[in-house]
Design a protein around this motif. Structure first.
Motif, PDB file in Angstrom:
ATOM      1  N   VAL A 160     -20.367   6.270 -12.681  1.00  8.65           N
ATOM      2  CA  VAL A 160     -20.341   5.935 -11.259  1.00  8.65           C
ATOM      3  C   VAL A 160     -19.095   5.098 -10.985  1.00  8.65           C
ATOM      4  O   VAL A 160     -18.445   4.591 -11.904  1.00  8.65           O
ATOM      5  CB  VAL A 160     -21.599   5.151 -10.823  1.00  8.65           C
ATOM      6  CG1 VAL A 160     -22.821   6.045 -10.868  1.00  8.65           C
ATOM      7  CG2 VAL A 160     -21.803   3.914 -11.693  1.00  8.65           C
ATOM      8  N   ARG A 161     -18.767   4.943  -9.700  1.00 12.80           N
ATOM      9  CA  ARG A 161     -17.611   4.160  -9.299  1.00 12.80           C
ATOM     10  C   ARG A 161     -18.057   2.974  -8.451  1.00 12.80           C
ATOM     11  O   ARG A 161     -19.095   3.035  -7.779  1.00 12.80           O
ATOM     12  CB  ARG A 161     -16.653   5.022  -8.469  1.00 12.80           C
ATOM     13  CG  ARG A 161     -16.038   6.156  -9.235  1.00 12.80           C
ATOM     14  CD  ARG A 161     -15.832   7.391  -8.365  1.00 12.80           C
ATOM     15  NE  ARG A 161     -15.293   7.091  -7.054  1.00 12.80           N
ATOM     16  CZ  ARG A 161     -15.730   7.660  -5.926  1.00 12.80           C
ATOM     17  NH1 ARG A 161     -16.719   8.550  -5.967  1.00 12.80           N
ATOM     18  NH2 ARG A 161     -15.190   7.350  -4.767  1.00 12.80           N
ATOM     19  N   ARG A 162     -17.265   1.934  -8.482  1.00 12.74           N
ATOM     20  CA  ARG A 162     -17.465   0.819  -7.560  1.00 12.74           C
ATOM     21  C   ARG A 162     -16.558   1.078  -6.361  1.00 12.74           C
ATOM     22  O   ARG A 162     -15.338   1.187  -6.514  1.00 12.74           O
ATOM     23  CB  ARG A 162     -17.122  -0.498  -8.251  1.00 12.74           C
ATOM     24  CG  ARG A 162     -17.478  -1.722  -7.444  1.00 12.74           C
ATOM     25  CD  ARG A 162     -17.308  -2.993  -8.252  1.00 12.74           C
ATOM     26  NE  ARG A 162     -18.453  -3.214  -9.111  1.00 12.74           N
ATOM     27  CZ  ARG A 162     -18.387  -3.449 -10.420  1.00 12.74           C
ATOM     28  NH1 ARG A 162     -17.208  -3.453 -11.031  1.00 12.74           N
ATOM     29  NH2 ARG A 162     -19.467  -3.662 -11.126  1.00 12.74           N
ATOM     30  N   VAL A 163     -17.154   1.194  -5.177  1.00 12.14           N
ATOM     31  CA  VAL A 163     -16.408   1.658  -4.004  1.00 12.14           C
ATOM     32  C   VAL A 163     -16.542   0.686  -2.838  1.00 12.14           C
ATOM     33  O   VAL A 163     -17.513  -0.067  -2.727  1.00 12.14           O
ATOM     34  CB  VAL A 163     -16.889   3.055  -3.555  1.00 12.14           C
ATOM     35  CG1 VAL A 163     -16.675   4.080  -4.655  1.00 12.14           C
ATOM     36  CG2 VAL A 163     -18.358   3.024  -3.141  1.00 12.14           C
ATOM     37  N   PRO A 168      -6.012  -0.486 -12.154  1.00  9.22           N
ATOM     38  CA  PRO A 168      -6.308  -0.255 -13.573  1.00  9.22           C
ATOM     39  C   PRO A 168      -6.425  -1.565 -14.346  1.00  9.22           C
ATOM     40  O   PRO A 168      -5.914  -2.605 -13.926  1.00  9.22           O
ATOM     41  CB  PRO A 168      -5.095   0.551 -14.059  1.00  9.22           C
ATOM     42  CG  PRO A 168      -3.989   0.125 -13.152  1.00  9.22           C
ATOM     43  CD  PRO A 168      -4.629  -0.109 -11.805  1.00  9.22           C
ATOM     44  N   GLU A 169      -7.080  -1.496 -15.506  1.00  8.07           N
ATOM     45  CA  GLU A 169      -7.235  -2.676 -16.352  1.00  8.07           C
ATOM     46  C   GLU A 169      -5.881  -3.222 -16.811  1.00  8.07           C
ATOM     47  O   GLU A 169      -5.719  -4.413 -17.046  1.00  8.07           O
ATOM     48  CB  GLU A 169      -8.091  -2.338 -17.571  1.00  8.07           C
ATOM     49  CG  GLU A 169      -9.558  -2.089 -17.255  1.00  8.07           C
ATOM     50  CD  GLU A 169     -10.270  -3.333 -16.765  1.00  8.07           C
ATOM     51  OE1 GLU A 169      -9.899  -4.440 -17.200  1.00  8.07           O
ATOM     52  OE2 GLU A 169     -11.201  -3.206 -15.942  1.00  8.07           O
ATOM     53  N   VAL A 173     -13.386   3.638   1.733  1.00  4.96           N
ATOM     54  CA  VAL A 173     -11.999   3.277   2.027  1.00  4.96           C
ATOM     55  C   VAL A 173     -11.330   2.767   0.755  1.00  4.96           C
ATOM     56  O   VAL A 173     -12.000   2.361  -0.191  1.00  4.96           O
ATOM     57  CB  VAL A 173     -11.915   2.207   3.138  1.00  4.96           C
ATOM     58  CG1 VAL A 173     -12.495   2.744   4.436  1.00  4.96           C
ATOM     59  CG2 VAL A 173     -12.638   0.924   2.725  1.00  4.96           C
ATOM     60  N   LEU A 174     -10.015   2.816   0.741  1.00  2.00           N
ATOM     61  CA  LEU A 174      -9.200   2.315  -0.371  1.00  2.00           C
ATOM     62  C   LEU A 174      -9.586   2.946  -1.713  1.00  2.00           C
ATOM     63  O   LEU A 174      -9.546   2.288  -2.760  1.00  2.00           O
ATOM     64  CB  LEU A 174      -9.300   0.786  -0.460  1.00  2.00           C
ATOM     65  CG  LEU A 174      -8.767  -0.002   0.746  1.00  2.00           C
ATOM     66  CD1 LEU A 174      -9.014  -1.490   0.553  1.00  2.00           C
ATOM     67  CD2 LEU A 174      -7.287   0.267   0.959  1.00  2.00           C
ATOM     68  N   ASN A 232     -11.292   0.802  -9.415  1.00  2.00           N
ATOM     69  CA  ASN A 232     -11.272   0.610 -10.862  1.00  2.00           C
ATOM     70  C   ASN A 232     -11.695   1.897 -11.551  1.00  2.00           C
ATOM     71  O   ASN A 232     -12.161   2.852 -10.913  1.00  2.00           O
ATOM     72  CB  ASN A 232     -12.233  -0.507 -11.270  1.00  2.00           C
ATOM     73  CG  ASN A 232     -11.961  -1.816 -10.537  1.00  2.00           C
ATOM     74  OD1 ASN A 232     -12.876  -2.453 -10.054  1.00  2.00           O
ATOM     75  ND2 ASN A 232     -10.708  -2.213 -10.447  1.00  2.00           N
ATOM     76  N   ALA A 233     -11.554   1.919 -12.863  1.00  2.00           N
ATOM     77  CA  ALA A 233     -12.013   3.075 -13.644  1.00  2.00           C
ATOM     78  C   ALA A 233     -13.525   3.239 -13.483  1.00  2.00           C
ATOM     79  O   ALA A 233     -14.249   2.251 -13.310  1.00  2.00           O
ATOM     80  CB  ALA A 233     -11.662   2.877 -15.112  1.00  2.00           C
ATOM     81  N   PRO A 234     -14.027   4.468 -13.523  1.00  2.04           N
ATOM     82  CA  PRO A 234     -15.470   4.686 -13.408  1.00  2.04           C
ATOM     83  C   PRO A 234     -16.244   3.949 -14.508  1.00  2.04           C
ATOM     84  O   PRO A 234     -15.730   3.709 -15.603  1.00  2.04           O
ATOM     85  CB  PRO A 234     -15.608   6.203 -13.560  1.00  2.04           C
ATOM     86  CG  PRO A 234     -14.270   6.748 -13.191  1.00  2.04           C
ATOM     87  CD  PRO A 234     -13.275   5.731 -13.644  1.00  2.04           C
ATOM     88  N   LEU A 235     -17.484   3.605 -14.204  1.00  2.00           N
ATOM     89  CA  LEU A 235     -18.360   2.919 -15.154  1.00  2.00           C
ATOM     90  C   LEU A 235     -19.321   3.924 -15.781  1.00  2.00           C
ATOM     91  O   LEU A 235     -19.964   4.705 -15.060  1.00  2.00           O
ATOM     92  CB  LEU A 235     -19.160   1.830 -14.438  1.00  2.00           C
ATOM     93  CG  LEU A 235     -18.326   0.713 -13.801  1.00  2.00           C
ATOM     94  CD1 LEU A 235     -19.216  -0.170 -12.925  1.00  2.00           C
ATOM     95  CD2 LEU A 235     -17.627  -0.107 -14.864  1.00  2.00           C
TER      96      LEU A 235
END
Length: 299
Positions: free
Chosen positions: A161-164, A205-206, A256-257, A262-265
């Motif tokens: 999943v992604r943090r959005v 990115p990290e 948005v944005l 970040n990279a998916p979790l």
């Protein structure tokens, strides 16, 4: 004394943190429990328990032995079940944990399916937005979102999943779509403390992250509340992609944005089964893995 018997007594006393409690659990007399623990410590040449008039605690060596003894006794039970043919049909009690919203949306339908298929099984579901200690809380299977720490647990990846960032179309039409993370400082921000307790959101990115400190106009303690506030047009919030999937599909929220995400979790099913694998756990993992891997919102 039999070594497995001594392990069983030690596990009971260690988990109950009491000689009397261990004796009650096993239906033994307190003197017999005391003799068993003394015999085990003499056999090992190590002090496993710290005893005072007020409490009993495992030592550092005792904690390691407690973890190993639990695992060994569990494997013995599963070997007995396999030999007796119990693995032919899942039965018995299963304890499962997952994050609150993820559990409600994705795990509960799987639990209902599992219970419908296997009438001799029953389930306790712990839906909590914290990492549950599986050994201490007697959990058989956990669904975890995010990188996993090194452990003796077994894990199966079933999705990501992604943090959005998201807001309602009405809010974005009125205030404009932010073009960079820095622009969030000029917008109304809704913070869900379960996701971003420090109100400092990281982007990119990290290798080259950008940390943006924000002052939210609304801080809530649940993701549900953040979703409702965003749907109502108050402002922009940050959540997991699966949490807002129905509202994205309904056109109630927009992301948005996305280019700064970040990279998916990863999503894993974590369990503490031995090589034997009891039917109740193996069947649940297989069912849940199939369901999660097939869900378009998680892959």
């Amino acid at each position: 004394m039999d070594r497995l018997h001594l392990m069983t007594v030690f596990v009971a006393v260690g988990e109950e943190e009491s000689f009397a409690g261990g004796a009650r659990r096993l239906g033994m007399s307190p003197p017999a429990v005391t003799r068993a623990i003394s015999a085990l410590e003499a056999r090992l040449g190590v002090k496993l328990l710290q005893r005072t008039t007020r409490y009993v605690r495992v030592t550092e060596a005792g904690q390691r032995y407690l973890d190993d003894a639990r695992r060994i006794l569990g494997e013995v039970d599963e070997a007995d079940e396999a030999a007796a043919g119990i693995n032919a049909a899942p039965r018995g009690h299963l304890t499962v944990t997952a994050p609150v919203l993820f559990g409600k949306m994705f795990v509960m339908p799987g639990i209902v399916d599992y219970l419908s298929r296997y009438p001799d099984a029953d389930v306790s579901a712990l839906f909590l937005d914290r990492v549950v200690n599986m050994l201490e809380e007697g959990v058989d299977v956990a669904v975890r979102i995010g990188p996993l720490p090194d452990s003796s647990m077994r894990a199966i990846k079933v999705g990501q999943v992604r943090r959005v960032l998201c807001a309602s179309p009405a809010y974005l039409e009125q205030h404009g779509i932010p073009q960079s993370p820095q622009a969030l400082r000029e917008r109304t921000v809704i913070a869900a403390s379960g996701v971003s307790p420090a109100v400092e959101w990281k982007f990119g990115p990290e290798s080259a992250p950008a940390n943006i400190k924000l002052k939210p106009r609304l801080t809530v303690t649940s993701n549900d509340a953040a979703i409702e506030a965003a749907r109502s047009g108050l402002g922009i919030t940050r959540l997991m992609s699966y949490q807002i999937a129905p509202h994205l599909a309904a056109g109630e929220l927009k992301i948005v944005l996305s280019e700064y995400e970040n990279a998916p979790l990863p999503i894993h099913i974590v369990h503490r089964e031995s090589k034997y694998g009891s039917a109740k756990v193996r069947s649940f993992i297989d069912l849940m893995a199939d369901r999660l891997r097939a869900d378009k919102h998680l892959n």
